[in-house]
Design an enzyme around this catalytic site. Structure first.
Site, PDB file in Angstrom:
ATOM      1  N   GLU A 144       0.869  -1.184   0.000  1.00  0.00           N
ATOM      2  CA  GLU A 144       0.000   0.000   0.000  1.00  0.00           C
ATOM      3  C   GLU A 144       0.904   1.232   0.000  1.00  0.00           C
ATOM      4  O   GLU A 144       1.803   1.342   0.834  1.00  0.00           O
ATOM      5  CB  GLU A 144      -0.892   0.018   1.240  1.00  0.00           C
ATOM      6  CG  GLU A 144      -1.838   1.206   1.278  1.00  0.00           C
ATOM      7  CD  GLU A 144      -2.662   1.260   2.552  1.00  0.00           C
ATOM      8  OE1 GLU A 144      -3.554   2.130   2.638  1.00  0.00           O
ATOM      9  OE2 GLU A 144      -2.409   0.456   3.474  1.00  0.00           O
ATOM     10  N   ARG A 177       4.785 -14.143   9.197  1.00  0.00           N
ATOM     11  CA  ARG A 177       5.350 -12.803   9.148  1.00  0.00           C
ATOM     12  C   ARG A 177       6.617 -12.774   9.994  1.00  0.00           C
ATOM     13  O   ARG A 177       6.860 -13.647  10.809  1.00  0.00           O
ATOM     14  CB  ARG A 177       4.346 -11.747   9.637  1.00  0.00           C
ATOM     15  CG  ARG A 177       3.945 -11.881  11.078  1.00  0.00           C
ATOM     16  CD  ARG A 177       3.010 -10.753  11.484  1.00  0.00           C
ATOM     17  NE  ARG A 177       3.700  -9.480  11.452  1.00  0.00           N
ATOM     18  CZ  ARG A 177       3.093  -8.303  11.577  1.00  0.00           C
ATOM     19  NH1 ARG A 177       1.785  -8.237  11.706  1.00  0.00           N
ATOM     20  NH2 ARG A 177       3.787  -7.181  11.561  1.00  0.00           N
ATOM     21  N   LYS A 229       3.342   1.060  11.305  1.00  0.00           N
ATOM     22  CA  LYS A 229       3.581   2.368  10.693  1.00  0.00           C
ATOM     23  C   LYS A 229       3.156   3.497  11.624  1.00  0.00           C
ATOM     24  O   LYS A 229       3.828   4.524  11.722  1.00  0.00           O
ATOM     25  CB  LYS A 229       2.807   2.482   9.372  1.00  0.00           C
ATOM     26  CG  LYS A 229       3.353   1.632   8.246  1.00  0.00           C
ATOM     27  CD  LYS A 229       2.519   1.846   6.986  1.00  0.00           C
ATOM     28  CE  LYS A 229       2.997   0.950   5.852  1.00  0.00           C
ATOM     29  NZ  LYS A 229       2.163   1.111   4.655  1.00  0.00           N
TER      30      LYS A 229
END
Length: 742
Positions: free
Chosen positions: A222, A442, A452
């Site tokens: 993204e 992950r 973030k």
């Protein structure tokens, strides 16, 4: 032309060499070598009764290890494994193939010990057995050692007896992608028992439902921030499988939320991908398919597979948790189409609605409880402008675009596993082609935040200098701190397809990085300015002499540097005050000397030292090896910078306040002087300051500022929680909204 390497099932480690060379050929992208495991009886019926690995080519059988290696090397000259155009090089390779076959297969310790010593001596100044890149020789000798129970036992119990150069070379070859793949492929085939969970996750080389030349993967970031090491794992795995299966990888920007996304983030992501060696030549956007996705949403409504819901968010969340159907679930198709048109136009009523997939109100898998697939957002899109006022959710857009773009394998972290059923439902409901989902765990690290939002807080508070701060887990941050592409790629592929969610230690990644940089990092000298001590040397030349010495004693190809010898040198305070009168020490790159006098002040710090050269002395007998610089030399001002973790807690839990976890001081600076050769370095160059560690030049010196040198972790001290004084005040040092660098 495709070659088939036949390997017997229940294959022995004797197959390592053939598998590693086949992998190296495939990595070089010169020729596909397909690996076929056959039952031993089937190999015997083909005239290969004793072969553990073989190739049938032009009607001939190549059924010994060396025959297989030579054939692969000669048929793929571009891979650089066997230089047939250079008679000397190919002869040397042949010599080592024979060495591996004749001298490393014995079970007798005495004969093997002689072979080990011969190898260790030969590898003193070499990274590879022949030339400057891996050849058949390296893989043949490596495989023979790996197949040797004697070598393996000594390596585990008393590896120093093998010789440091042999061990260094063996561990380096073992870390190469081709060697890793050979070991993993053989282990997988032989169905070894599962190893205990560790930082080296289980790597599965094969993709299900994969055809050579037809695999298409995608990396869908993204464009709302900078890439971090977790994204790097996904990008590198996608690229790895695309290359392994001779397919392609698409970099697709998932730009379905205009509130967060910007063109500048897209450009930064492309730059970050380049930093880690990921190709972004094929770029698409989810927004390229907004028209098709809108049409598919209308189709779902018309077929009774979607409905428009005006339930408020809190109520909808509660109903989904309890499995209660929405009051809007059974609205007529015409009403749903009318409402969806209001959403499309961004009317006041439309802004209260969302489009939901009509799957189930109470499925045990919560992701199937009528998920939202379209919502209103009046923010202009950075590509499509104000054309759209409705945007698809990721869960709706992802499977559609995967299908439309020809993606064969969608790699997803296993946190999405519950959503896999939703992904498949969307494809079937819309009549789109099947896409295989391939998931992996992950990546998480101790003392590290990947959120973030939380990282943005550090930027906003001025605790860090920006998203490329060396303390950040962003691609830019770790690259700026000295992480190499090669080490990062090796580490990611070592994690591979592990399904275990692990909390990884940074030390293993930095230790792997050290293996990459140590053989090629030039050696230089720096002395810390604070309380630096002047030392007078009896027996040294009265007039300074300049000599050329190797930048790296074990790698003369790096070149030479100029070193000044004089009767007046400077030492680090820590070294100077440790000296004792009468003891013999070694001045590195010079020779031995006796300590004749050490002057100290009231605090015990050395103020001056007198030495007397004793060049005939034996450096092996001295305990102290001291780095130094000539006082009269044109020394370069440098700033040596080291960092600690940004947070003090190993694993951040849900509900933890990041503000309470900030390390009081995480940046440490020492003003120093370095040898004159450092002035020739360029931004990004990696060196080793003798006895101080590895450093990367972040900013060259200017007229007003010293060279900014960032210390590269070596894997030994990275697990330290905090270097800060525990008595220091628990507050972050800032000044004017910017990080105060001290």
């Amino acid at each position: 032309m495709t070659l088939s390497l036949l390997v017997a099932t229940k294959a022995s480690p004797a197959s390592y060499a053939a598998l590693a060379v086949a992998a190296q050929v495939n990595i070089a992208k010169q020729q596909t070598v397909a690996i076929e495991y056959r039952d031993a009886a089937n190999l015997e019926s083909e005239g290969l009764p004793k072969a553990s690995a073989a190739i049938k080519y032009n009607g001939e059988n190549y059924d010994t290890t060396n025959a297989v290696l030579r054939l692969l090397g000669r048929l793929t000259p571009e891979a650089g494994l066997y230089n047939t155009k250079d008679a000397i090089t190919s002869t040397l390779v042949d010599q080592w193939l024979e060495f591996a076959e004749a001298k490393l297969v014995s079970a007798d310790f005495k004969s093997l010990d002689g072979a080990f010593k011969e190898l260790n001596k030969y590898l003193t100044l070499r990274s590879y057995l022949v030339g400057y890149q891996p050849t058949l020789a390296d893989f043949a000798v490596w495989a023979a050692l790996k197949n040797s129970p004697v070598f393996g036992r000594i390596l585990k119990t008393k590896k120093e007896s093998l010789g440091s150069y042999l061990v260094r070379w063996y561990e380096f070859i073992s870390s190469l992608d081709a060697a890793q793949l050979a070991v993993q492929d053989l282990q997988k085939q032989n169905t070894v028992t599962k190893s205990k969970a560790s930082d080296q996750g289980k790597f599965e080389i094969g993709l299900t439902e994969a055809e050579m030349g037809k695999v298409v993967t995608r990396f869908p970031p993204e464009p709302s921030g900078y890439l971090h090491i977790g994204h790097a794992k996904a990008a590198l795995l996608n690229q790895y499988f695309a290359q392994t299966y001779k397919g392609k990888m698409i970099v697709r920007f998932d730009d379905t939320n205009p509130s967060k996304e910007k063109t500048e983030f897209e450009e930064s992501i492309k730059e970050d991908l380049a930093l880690i060696g990921v190709d972004s030549s094929i770029v698409t956007h989810s927004s390229d398919y907004f028209d098709q996705m809108y049409d598919m949403a209308v189709k779902m409504i018309k077929e009774g597979k979607g409905y428009v819901d005006d339930t408020d968010q809190a109520t909808m969340r509660d109903e989904r948790m309890k499995g209660i159907p929405s009051k809007c679930r059974d609205l007529p198709v015409e009403e749903n189409l009318r409402r969806f048109e209001e959403m499309k136009n961004g009317t006041e009523f439309g802004q209260t609605c969302c489009l939901r997939a009509k799957i189930s109100p109470d499925d045990p898998n919560g992701t199937l409880r009528d998920p939202v697939i379209y919502r209103v957002n009046l923010t202009p899109h950075h590509y499509t402008g104000d054309k759209w006022k409705i945007y698809p959710t990721y869960d709706f857009a992802c499977p559609i675009v995967d299908a439309l773009e020809g993606v064969t394998h969608a790699l997803r972290t296993n946190e999405y596993r519950d959503r896999n059923a939703q992904y498949d439902w969307m494809l079937k409901a819309l009549g789109l082609r099947h896409v295989t989902i391939w998931d992996f765990s992950r990546i998480n690290f101790v003392y590290t935040l990947l959120s973030k939002r939380k990282l943005q807080w550090f930027v906003n508070e001025g605790i860090v200098s920006g998203w490329d701060d060396p303390r950040f887990p962003t691609v830019r941050g770790i690259r700026r701190r000295g992480m190499t592409i090669e080490a990062l790629k090796q580490y990611i592929l070592m994690q591979g397809a592990s399904q275990n969610t692990l909390l990884l230690e940074w030390d293993k990644l930095w230790a792997l990085n050290k293996k990459v940089i140590d053989p090629v990092a030039p050696r230089h000298t720096a002395v810390v300015k604070d309380k630096m001590v002047i030392c007078h040397i009896q027996g040294a030349p009265a007039t300074a002499e300049v000599k050329e010495v190797p930048k790296h004693k074990k790698n003369p190809e790096i070149g030479n540097k100029k070193t000044t010898y004089s009767n007046k040198i400077v030492l680090d305070q820590e070294d100077a005050k440790s000296l004792e009168v009468g003891e013999e020490i070694t001045l590195m790159d010079w020779g031995n000397a006796f300590v004749r006098n050490v002057q100290k002040d009231a605090e015990g710090d050395a103020t001056s030292v007198d030495l007397e050269l004793h060049l005939e002395g034996d450096f092996k007998k001295t305990k102290k090896k001291i780095s130094w610089l000539s006082h009269g030399d044109e020394l370069v001002d440098v700033l040596l910078v080291d960092y600690d973790f940004l947070i003090t807690k190993k694993k951040v839990e849900e509900g933890d306040s990041v503000e309470q976890l900030v390390t009081p001081k995480s940046e440490f600076k020492d003003a120093a002087v370095a040898d004159a050769n450092v002035a020739d370095l360029k931004k990004g160059d990696i060196i080793q300051f003798e006895r101080k560690g590895y450093y990367i030049l972040d900013q060259p010196a200017t007229d007003s500022a010293p060279a900014f040198m960032i210390k590269i972790p070596d894997g030994k001290t990275a697990s330290t929680v905090s270097k800060a004084d525990t008595a220091a005040p628990k507050k972050t040092e800032k000044k004017g909204g910017k990080a105060e660098k001290k």
